[in-house]
Enzyme design. Structure first.
Site, mmCIF file in Angstrom:
data_model
loop_
_atom_site.group_PDB
_atom_site.id
_atom_site.type_symbol
_atom_site.label_atom_id
_atom_site.label_comp_id
_atom_site.label_asym_id
_atom_site.label_seq_id
_atom_site.Cartn_x
_atom_site.Cartn_y
_atom_site.Cartn_z
ATOM 1 N N ASP A 265 126.705 3.535 133.382
ATOM 2 C CA ASP A 265 128.108 3.832 133.140
ATOM 3 C C ASP A 265 128.903 2.593 133.562
ATOM 4 O O ASP A 265 128.359 1.636 134.134
ATOM 5 C CB ASP A 265 128.554 5.095 133.883
ATOM 6 C CG ASP A 265 129.793 5.699 133.228
ATOM 7 O OD1 ASP A 265 130.477 4.999 132.461
ATOM 8 O OD2 ASP A 265 130.081 6.886 133.481
HETATM 9 C C1 NOJ Z 1 133.227 5.819 131.994
HETATM 10 C C2 NOJ Z 1 132.822 7.215 131.651
HETATM 11 O O1 NOJ Z 1 132.275 7.848 132.786
HETATM 12 C C3 NOJ Z 1 131.818 7.299 130.512
HETATM 13 O O2 NOJ Z 1 131.663 8.654 130.156
HETATM 14 C C4 NOJ Z 1 132.262 6.485 129.349
HETATM 15 O O3 NOJ Z 1 131.338 6.601 128.297
HETATM 16 C C5 NOJ Z 1 132.397 5.032 129.797
HETATM 17 N N1 NOJ Z 1 133.397 4.959 130.852
HETATM 18 C C6 NOJ Z 1 132.770 4.111 128.649
HETATM 19 O O4 NOJ Z 1 134.064 4.326 128.237
#
Ligand code: NOJ
Length: 747
Positions: A294
């Site tokens: 993430d």
């Molecule tokens: C953080 C989020 O937790 C995740 O779900 C998302 O896909 C990513 N950012 C990318 O935007």
């Protein structure tokens, strides 16, 4: 040129190489194609410098200009230098083509870029938030939502979605419950599979299918106190039984990528968790795609306190099994020296590069890097009338009728004037909800607009905001009451604003925010019939609102067609059939409250309400406000004649359901099972099946559910999954709390 050179090398290497293949996507290509692809990848990896390899493991975000996504010059330079293998948040054909062109024309090895994006509930046509969609219990429709999302996203250059989010969640304070399927693992698995199928289609190489990404691995939905990013501390047994299965369901559906979660489990953050990413995911589950972090979560290992430097963090992550670093630059800045210091191996780097290249190959990017950059498709395939009509249907299917005293709804045909009141009544921006990809709020239909277009000139519509979503300003109450005085019927549009749920949006109080309860009370006092349309991204503790004599329709955040779809339900063109997939608590003190809980050694019994030494609250019932599976219809259903039969490996449950009301209606008939005595404690009931059926008024249908012994299996303390003989109870009903039951015995 590129293709030819690969093939030449491939020819020379043929016969010399031992080929290993990792499939991404559901369809396994013929062996010869598989071998060819492997040979190409092997050959390519051989040509790559270490920096180019690290580039393939690095994902960076596009920036945002007023006019849309844009990439800063530094990133363009990195693409040229082969230091950025994938980009996210970049879309539209021209823009993606421009970036891809840099990779294809200016980088040394001309490896195409992967383009990722959070396509969570639609791309341009925005559908209800995932929690809302789940309440439709319509797997075909959910799959179709993702099919449409994939068509639209790929028409704008995107080929990888950071979805589905399949985190099971039992705590509505956590804002990200909006993105998931709710609290139930069994249903969560079905929905996970439907979403993967919708995104990836039958053939990942088609130009309108995209790579999906199961997130957030693992157990991100169980943060302590419902606070986002917080520590997760659960038993191995709960992890296996409740939290892991939906990720596994994604793998079984052929998902091509997995995203690590921000949280830790038992002291180990997911992004450095070798047991999770290698032992479980790769070895036990045979995952062949790639693992991405993430956002910046390798770097977050420092704050977690398991790494003293970014370099240590990169080492932990790569060795744990993370293939791609999202936005952190940790790999970019550290893998080189880590390799020199022999803290990581080239074998591990190559493994990671291979799975990323395989994904690009499966998507067909090596054949045609611009295959998702088709202007004609962008013009033709986005927000088509079919997609809009489907979005409208999905809104009405996602609505859940929570309360309807005296048949307040549907709005009677005799009504000549309606006062619509509330901060969510005419707010286009809120209709999208959170994570709305490239959705344009200006294209959303609000409730006021949806109702106006339905009733045309036949009914006079007044609108007043009354109050804001989340402050103490009561100055709009008078104006609201004035239009109520003129109207035959009142529709209140209350709830959270679109940004009160989603990432980093936990709430400790989950009642209606601001002065909305007061507004509702003031309006109800007028004696006019009142229906509430609720807009929210999580279960709310609306005990106060529920105590008023109002109808309540849960509408979530419906997306582009919110207003039209809700109006269809309010006016009875669609008879509501949505059922909650997450329990609504009476108050926050009950949280977590979920249907498949354990009995305890001292269960509360309704027959002895005042018993003292039992598991209960002194100041609140144990029962939630609305249980899992709950949702009313404009008609009524009665359940009878539940039979069970066991023959060999098969358990058959039959039940009759009559439509006893005055309208045709769809009902989600739910089957739960309890294992009455187990070697370890079992939940009071567990969902094991459902059927969504249309039953005409006056009609009775007989439904049959077929289970096998495997459906009764559960995880044991040694983490083996098997069923145990003994007495079971089958419950069938309209929700998890109102059921009829019958027992059966497995020998
Ligand atoms: C953080 C989020 O937790 C995740 O779900 C998302 O896909 C990513 N950012 C990318 O935007």
């Amino acid at each position: 040129m590129l293709k030819t050179s690969y093939l030449k090398i491939a020819g020379t290497l043929l016969g010399l190489l031992i080929v290993t293949f990792s499939a991404v996507g559901q369809i396994t290509p013929p062996q010869s194609k598989v071998s060819q692809e492997n040979i190409k990848i092997d050959a390519l990896i051989k040509q790559m410098t270490l920096n180019e390899k690290i580039g393939q493991l690095s994902l960076f975000t596009s920036d945002w200009d007023v006019t849309g996504p844009s990439l800063n010059d530094n990133y363009k330079k990195m693409i040229k230098e082969g230091k950025a293998g994938s980009i996210f948040n970049a879309y539209t054909v021209d823009y993606v083509r421009e970036l891809q062109r840099i990779a294809m024309e200016q980088s040394r090895l001309k490896i195409p870029l992967l383009f990722g994006y959070d396509v969570i509930h639609g791309h341009r046509t925005i559908f209800p938030i995932p929690l809302g969609q789940a309440c439709s219990w319509d797997m075909a429709a959910i799959e179709q939502v993702e099919r449409i999302a994939a068509v639209e996203a790929t028409a704008e250059g995107i080929n990888w979605t950071f979805a589905p989010m399949v985190d099971i969640a039992r705590d509505p304070r956590w804002g990200r419950v909006a993105e998931g399927a709710g609290e139930d693992t069994w249903l969560g698995c079905k929905i996970a599979a439907a979403r993967v199928k919708g995104f990836q289609g039958k053939d990942l190489a088609a130009n309108n299918t995209m790579l999906a990404c199961a997130k957030h691995f693992a157990a991100y939905g169980a943060p302590q106190a419902g606070r986002d990013y917080n520590t997760v501390d659960i038993s191995q047994l709960s992890l296996y039984e409740w939290y892991l299965p939906p990720y596994k369901a994604c793998l079984d559906a052929g998902i091509g990528s997995v995203m690590t979660s921000f949280n830790e489990i038992a002291g180990v953050p997911s992004t450095s968790n070798k047991w999770l990413l290698t032992d479980l995911l790769r070895k036990d589950w045979h995952f062949k795609g790639f693992v991405v972090t993430d956002y910046g979560s390798i770097n977050e290992l420092l704050a977690h306190g398991v790494a003293g430097s970014i370099k240590d963090a990169a080492q932990l992550s790569l060795n744990a099994g993370v293939d791609m670093d999202m936005q952190g630059s940790a790999y970019l800045n550290s893998l080189d020296s880590l390799l020199k210091e022999k803290k990581i191996t080239m074998i591990r780097i190559d493994e990671a590069v291979r799975v990323v290249l395989e994904a690009k190959m499966k998507l067909g990017l090596f054949d045609d890097p611009y295959r998702y950059c088709n202007k004609a498709r962008q013009e033709k395939e986005i927000m088509t009338p079919e997609a809009i009509a489907f979005a409208r249907k999905m809104v009405s299917e996602s609505c859940v009728l929570l309360k309807n005293p005296n048949h307040i709804l549907p709005v009677p045909a005799t009504v000549r004037s309606i006062a619509i009141i509330g901060p969510l009544g005419d707010s286009k921006k809120d209709m999208l909800g959170n994570w709305s990809a490239a959705g344009n709020w200006e294209k959303c239909v609000t409730l006021v607009e949806g109702i106006r277009s339905k009733v045309k000139d036949n009914v006079v519509i007044y609108y007043e905001k009354g109050c804001n979503t989340n402050d103490e300003d009561r100055s709009g109450f008078d104006a609201a009451l004035k239009i109520v005085a003129k109207a035959d019927f009142v529709i209140l549009a209350l709830g959270e604003n679109g940004w009160m749920s989603g990432e980093a949006s936990s709430r400790s109080h989950i009642d209606l925010p601001g002065v909305q309860n007061e507004l509702a009370e003031a309006i109800v006092k007028t004696g006019k019939p009142v229906a509430v349309a609720l807009f929210n991204g999580r279960p709310l503790a609306i005990t106060k609102l529920n105590s008023l004599p109002v109808a309540i329709l849960e509408t979530w955040f419906g997306g582009t067609q919110a207003g039209t779809g809700i109006a269809d339900v309010l006016f009875g063109d669609v008879n509501p059939s949505g059922k909650l997939t997450m329990t609504f608590p009476r108050n926050e003190g009950q949280v977590p409250v979920f249907y498949n809980a354990k009995n305890t050694g001292r269960p509360y019994r309704a027959s002895e309400p005042d018993a003292k030494y039992v598991s209960r609250y002194l100041d609140c019932s144990n029962d939630p406000l609305f249980p899992f599976g709950y949702g009313l219809s404009y008609t009524t259903f009665s359940y009878f004649n539940l039979t069970t039969a066991v023959a060999g490996n098969k358990i058959t449950v039959t039940v009759q359901i009559g439509n006893t009301g005055s309208r045709d209606g769809e009902e989600v008939v739910q089957l739960y099972v309890q294992d009455n005595v187990g070697s370890i404690t079992r939940p009071v009931k567990e969902l094991k099946g459902f059927q969504k059926v249309m039953i005409k008024k006056g009609e009775t249908k007989t439904l049959t559910f077929n289970l096998t012994l495997d459906d009764l299996a559960f995880y044991h303390p040694d983490l083996k999954k098997f069923w145990e003989p003994g007495e079971f109870t089958a419950f069938v009903g309209t929700n998890s709390a109102e059921t009829i039951s019958n027992s059966f015995r497995i020998r």
